[in-house]
Motif scaffolding. Structure first.
Motif, PDB file in Angstrom:
ATOM      1  N   ARG A  63       0.828  -1.203   0.000  1.00  0.00           N
ATOM      2  CA  ARG A  63       0.000   0.000   0.000  1.00  0.00           C
ATOM      3  C   ARG A  63       0.866   1.258   0.000  1.00  0.00           C
ATOM      4  N   LEU A  64       1.977   1.205   0.728  1.00  0.00           N
ATOM      5  CA  LEU A  64       2.881   2.349   0.762  1.00  0.00           C
ATOM      6  C   LEU A  64       3.550   2.597  -0.583  1.00  0.00           C
ATOM      7  N   ALA A  65       3.633   1.575  -1.431  1.00  0.00           N
ATOM      8  CA  ALA A  65       4.184   1.772  -2.772  1.00  0.00           C
ATOM      9  C   ALA A  65       3.341   2.776  -3.550  1.00  0.00           C
ATOM     10  N   ASN A  66       2.050   2.827  -3.251  1.00  0.00           N
ATOM     11  CA  ASN A  66       1.161   3.788  -3.904  1.00  0.00           C
ATOM     12  C   ASN A  66       1.321   5.186  -3.316  1.00  0.00           C
ATOM     13  N   ASP A  67       1.524   5.253  -1.998  1.00  0.00           N
ATOM     14  CA  ASP A  67       1.673   6.541  -1.319  1.00  0.00           C
ATOM     15  C   ASP A  67       2.588   6.363  -0.110  1.00  0.00           C
ATOM     16  N   PRO A  68       3.903   6.507  -0.308  1.00  0.00           N
ATOM     17  CA  PRO A  68       4.862   6.279   0.778  1.00  0.00           C
ATOM     18  C   PRO A  68       4.679   7.202   1.986  1.00  0.00           C
ATOM     19  N   ARG A  69       3.906   8.258   1.843  1.00  0.00           N
ATOM     20  CA  ARG A  69       3.695   9.199   2.942  1.00  0.00           C
ATOM     21  C   ARG A  69       2.447   8.887   3.773  1.00  0.00           C
ATOM     22  N   HIS A  70       1.734   7.832   3.434  1.00  0.00           N
ATOM     23  CA  HIS A  70       0.486   7.502   4.139  1.00  0.00           C
ATOM     24  C   HIS A  70       0.810   7.009   5.550  1.00  0.00           C
ATOM     25  N   LYS A  71       0.562   7.863   6.531  1.00  0.00           N
ATOM     26  CA  LYS A  71       0.972   7.600   7.913  1.00  0.00           C
ATOM     27  C   LYS A  71       0.287   6.364   8.503  1.00  0.00           C
ATOM     28  N   ASP A  72      -0.980   6.147   8.212  1.00  0.00           N
ATOM     29  CA  ASP A  72      -1.678   4.991   8.778  1.00  0.00           C
ATOM     30  C   ASP A  72      -1.014   3.679   8.374  1.00  0.00           C
ATOM     31  N   SER A  73      -0.622   3.559   7.113  1.00  0.00           N
ATOM     32  CA  SER A  73       0.045   2.332   6.661  1.00  0.00           C
ATOM     33  C   SER A  73       1.418   2.191   7.295  1.00  0.00           C
ATOM     34  N   GLN A  74       2.123   3.312   7.470  1.00  0.00           N
ATOM     35  CA  GLN A  74       3.422   3.263   8.141  1.00  0.00           C
ATOM     36  C   GLN A  74       3.263   2.773   9.577  1.00  0.00           C
ATOM     37  N   ILE A  75       2.302   3.330  10.282  1.00  0.00           N
ATOM     38  CA  ILE A  75       2.060   2.948  11.674  1.00  0.00           C
ATOM     39  C   ILE A  75       1.605   1.500  11.754  1.00  0.00           C
ATOM     40  N   ASP A  76       0.721   1.092  10.848  1.00  0.00           N
ATOM     41  CA  ASP A  76       0.252  -0.296  10.846  1.00  0.00           C
ATOM     42  C   ASP A  76       1.393  -1.280  10.623  1.00  0.00           C
ATOM     43  N   ALA A  77       2.304  -0.963   9.708  1.00  0.00           N
ATOM     44  CA  ALA A  77       3.449  -1.849   9.458  1.00  0.00           C
ATOM     45  C   ALA A  77       4.281  -2.004  10.729  1.00  0.00           C
ATOM     46  N   CYS A  78       4.516  -0.907  11.422  1.00  0.00           N
ATOM     47  CA  CYS A  78       5.243  -0.963  12.698  1.00  0.00           C
ATOM     48  C   CYS A  78       4.451  -1.763  13.732  1.00  0.00           C
ATOM     49  N   GLY A  79       3.150  -1.592  13.723  1.00  0.00           N
ATOM     50  CA  GLY A  79       2.299  -2.317  14.666  1.00  0.00           C
ATOM     51  C   GLY A  79       2.382  -3.820  14.475  1.00  0.00           C
ATOM     52  N   TYR A  80       2.421  -4.273  13.230  1.00  0.00           N
ATOM     53  CA  TYR A  80       2.544  -5.719  12.998  1.00  0.00           C
ATOM     54  C   TYR A  80       3.895  -6.246  13.467  1.00  0.00           C
ATOM     55  N   MET A  81       4.932  -5.446  13.359  1.00  0.00           N
ATOM     56  CA  MET A  81       6.235  -5.862  13.894  1.00  0.00           C
ATOM     57  C   MET A  81       6.175  -5.932  15.420  1.00  0.00           C
ATOM     58  N   ARG A  82       5.427  -5.020  16.031  1.00  0.00           N
ATOM     59  CA  ARG A  82       5.245  -5.070  17.488  1.00  0.00           C
ATOM     60  C   ARG A  82       4.480  -6.328  17.884  1.00  0.00           C
ATOM     61  N   LEU A  83       3.449  -6.678  17.120  1.00  0.00           N
ATOM     62  CA  LEU A  83       2.722  -7.922  17.404  1.00  0.00           C
ATOM     63  C   LEU A  83       3.633  -9.125  17.308  1.00  0.00           C
ATOM     64  N   LEU A  84       4.493  -9.145  16.303  1.00  0.00           N
ATOM     65  CA  LEU A  84       5.443 -10.228  16.146  1.00  0.00           C
ATOM     66  C   LEU A  84       6.341 -10.318  17.379  1.00  0.00           C
ATOM     67  N   GLU A  85       6.847  -9.189  17.808  1.00  0.00           N
ATOM     68  CA  GLU A  85       7.709  -9.154  18.989  1.00  0.00           C
ATOM     69  C   GLU A  85       6.969  -9.693  20.220  1.00  0.00           C
ATOM     70  N   ARG A  86       5.739  -9.255  20.414  1.00  0.00           N
ATOM     71  CA  ARG A  86       4.962  -9.702  21.586  1.00  0.00           C
ATOM     72  C   ARG A  86       4.739 -11.203  21.554  1.00  0.00           C
ATOM     73  N   CYS A  87       4.455 -11.754  20.397  1.00  0.00           N
ATOM     74  CA  CYS A  87       4.220 -13.201  20.294  1.00  0.00           C
ATOM     75  C   CYS A  87       5.489 -14.000  20.535  1.00  0.00           C
ATOM     76  N   GLN A  88       6.618 -13.433  20.185  1.00  0.00           N
ATOM     77  CA  GLN A  88       7.891 -14.149  20.342  1.00  0.00           C
ATOM     78  C   GLN A  88       8.424 -14.060  21.771  1.00  0.00           C
ATOM     79  N   GLU A  89       7.872 -13.192  22.575  1.00  0.00           N
ATOM     80  CA  GLU A  89       8.346 -13.033  23.961  1.00  0.00           C
ATOM     81  C   GLU A  89       7.871 -14.169  24.841  1.00  0.00           C
TER      82      GLU A  89
END
Length: 89
Positions: A63-89
């Motif tokens: 989605r960011l390929a269409n609009d790299p400045r779209h903040k919601d997609s940037q935040i969501d991508a970071c959020g999924y990495m946070r979910l990954l971290e939480r599951c691995q803990e």
């Protein structure tokens, strides 16, 4: 941005979607069923919560390929990495 993503993931997310690991495993099972029905996943192959979290980051990157400045997609991508971290803990 990372703090905002963590705040979202660590706050009310579990109230809405349930326990993180359980939710990601449920998504993996649904994706497995879909892929098997389409002949795209071997009977002995399985997806993990890591697969789901990383593929959701991929979706957000697409989605960011269409609009790299779209903040919601940037935040969501970071959020999924946070979910990954939480599951691995």
């Amino acid at each position: 941005m990372l703090e905002q993503a963590a705040a979202i993931v660590d706050a009310d997310r579990e109230k809405t979607y349930g326990e993180t690991g359980k939710n990601l495993r449920a998504i993996a099972e649904m994706w497995e069923a879909w892929l098997r029905a389409r002949g795209k996943l071997a009977p002995d192959a399985f997806l993990t919560f890591e697969d789901v979290a990383c593929m959701m980051v991929g979706l957000k990157l697409a989605r960011l390929a269409n609009d790299p400045r779209h903040k919601d997609s940037q935040i969501d991508a970071c959020g999924y990495m946070r979910l990954l971290e939480r599951c691995q803990e």
